[in-house]
Motif scaffolding. Structure first.
Motif, PDB file in Angstrom:
ATOM      1  N   ARG A  20       0.811  -1.216   0.000  1.00  0.00           N
ATOM      2  CA  ARG A  20       0.000   0.000   0.000  1.00  0.00           C
ATOM      3  C   ARG A  20       0.846   1.269   0.000  1.00  0.00           C
ATOM      4  N   GLU A  22       1.936   3.142  -2.346  1.00  0.00           N
ATOM      5  CA  GLU A  22       1.445   4.207  -3.225  1.00  0.00           C
ATOM      6  C   GLU A  22       0.292   4.974  -2.557  1.00  0.00           C
ATOM      7  N   TRP A  23      -0.564   4.225  -1.852  1.00  0.00           N
ATOM      8  CA  TRP A  23      -1.698   4.870  -1.186  1.00  0.00           C
ATOM      9  C   TRP A  23      -1.224   5.778  -0.060  1.00  0.00           C
ATOM     10  N   ASP A  25       1.631   7.301  -0.031  1.00  0.00           N
ATOM     11  CA  ASP A  25       2.189   8.490  -0.708  1.00  0.00           C
ATOM     12  C   ASP A  25       1.055   9.446  -1.074  1.00  0.00           C
ATOM     13  N   ALA A  26      -0.055   8.865  -1.526  1.00  0.00           N
ATOM     14  CA  ALA A  26      -1.221   9.677  -1.910  1.00  0.00           C
ATOM     15  C   ALA A  26      -1.761  10.445  -0.706  1.00  0.00           C
ATOM     16  N   MET A  27      -1.867   9.770   0.435  1.00  0.00           N
ATOM     17  CA  MET A  27      -2.388  10.424   1.649  1.00  0.00           C
ATOM     18  C   MET A  27      -1.433  11.531   2.105  1.00  0.00           C
ATOM     19  N   CYS A  45      -5.235   9.051   8.498  1.00  0.00           N
ATOM     20  CA  CYS A  45      -4.507   8.151   7.597  1.00  0.00           C
ATOM     21  C   CYS A  45      -3.905   6.970   8.371  1.00  0.00           C
ATOM     22  N   ALA A  48      -6.700   4.697   8.838  1.00  0.00           N
ATOM     23  CA  ALA A  48      -7.011   4.052   7.557  1.00  0.00           C
ATOM     24  C   ALA A  48      -6.013   2.932   7.266  1.00  0.00           C
ATOM     25  N   ASP A  52      -7.101  -0.979   6.976  1.00  0.00           N
ATOM     26  CA  ASP A  52      -6.840  -1.699   5.723  1.00  0.00           C
ATOM     27  C   ASP A  52      -5.944  -2.913   5.974  1.00  0.00           C
TER      28      ASP A  52
END
Lengths: 199, 99
Positions: A20, A22-23, A25-27, A45, A48, A52
């Protein structure tokens, strides 16, 4: 982003795992885009990432929740059983203390078997801090015993043994850490060996 | 197996917001303010929807220089279909009651 928010994202990254990345990094990129304080966003985050991860790897949640009580129970069982044998003079004091020092070894080894790499040592460090300093914190809360007294210069009874076995807090914590590390390394090593042999 | 799982009201809210602007790429912060969801609820939903290919994501270069690229989201054809199915399922009992 503040240093605290950055630290929260580092923890979230570790919890979420490589899959995860990439996710996370997105957050973190969204946190950078927030004009004001992004702590609340980072805490969300973290939540989250945990949600997850627990949904994907149920054992991860179980291990995190069960590891501290398991370690406390195991250490307690070894301590009280050997302590009574020691008081009955059926085993020598040094032998009982050696067993107390070595008691986390099998659990650390088990951890090494189920986790690998950096995440193993992160999890182990967290558990170590909890197990090593948790009882001191509890004694402070429950009995009002100041934590400072456990680390005073004259303290030579880290393992709460008879003062004949003189081990101070610094030596005690170092010994404990070495046992934990050795156990984790052995567990990790045997797992890698077994994987290589079967592959 | 996961594809047939029913979408939660929050997931449907996220899909609806994306469906309102089907050709636009929306950022996480925009979706959070449009849906009223906090990051702790929003991101597990986005991850699940992306895993089920109900939305697509891509990294967009920032509008302001010196900022990191941002992850943006857009609804897919499968997402629009899932949203239509969910809204028809939700309205069916009401229609049946009035029939």
């Amino acid at each position: 982003m503040s240093a605290f928010t950055r630290a929260l994202f580092r923890i979230s990254r570790w919890i979420a795992g490589r899959n995860r990345a990439e996710w996370l990094d997105a957050m973190a990129a969204e946190a950078e885009a927030i004009k004001g304080d992004s702590t609340a966003w980072a805490l969300g985050c973290l939540w989250a990432a945990a949600k997850d991860r627990f949904a994907r790897d149920w054992w991860f949640g179980v291990a995190i929740i069960l590891a501290p009580p398991l370690m406390f129970c195991w250490k307690g069982a070894v301590f009280f059983s050997t302590n009574s044998l020691m008081e009955e003079h059926r085993i020598a004091q040094w032998f009982a203390v050696a067993l107390w020092i070595l008691s986390p070894f099998p659990i650390a080894c088990l951890f090494g078997q189920i986790r690998q790499g950096r995440s193993l040592y992160f999890a182990l460090a967290g558990l170590f801090i909890l197990v090593e300093f948790g009882p001191i914190l509890l004694m402070w809360i429950d009995f009002g015993l100041s934590p400072i007294q456990f680390f005073s210069a004259g303290e030579v009874n880290w393992y709460k043994a008879d003062p004949n076995v003189r081990i101070g807090p610094l030596v005690g914590i170092t010994l404990d850490a070495l046992v934990w590390l050795a156990g984790a390394w052995l567990g990790s090593f045997t797992r890698r060996r077994a994987t290589r042999l079967s592959g | 197996m996961g594809r047939s799982r029913k979408l939660s009201p929050q997931s449907l809210a996220v899909l609806s917001m994306l469906a309102n602007r089907p050709s636009d790429w929306l950022y996480g912060l925009e979706l959070a303010s449009l849906t009223g969801l906090k990051s702790g609820t929003l991101y597990p939903i986005l991850i699940r929807l992306a895993d089920r290919t109900l939305l697509e994501s891509q990294w967009l270069e920032p509008r302001e220089p010196g900022r990191p690229p941002r992850h943006a989201y857009r609804i897919t054809g499968a997402g629009l279909k899932a949203l239509q199915q969910a809204s028809s399922t939700a309205s069916r009992p009401a229609k049946e009651a009035f029939a």
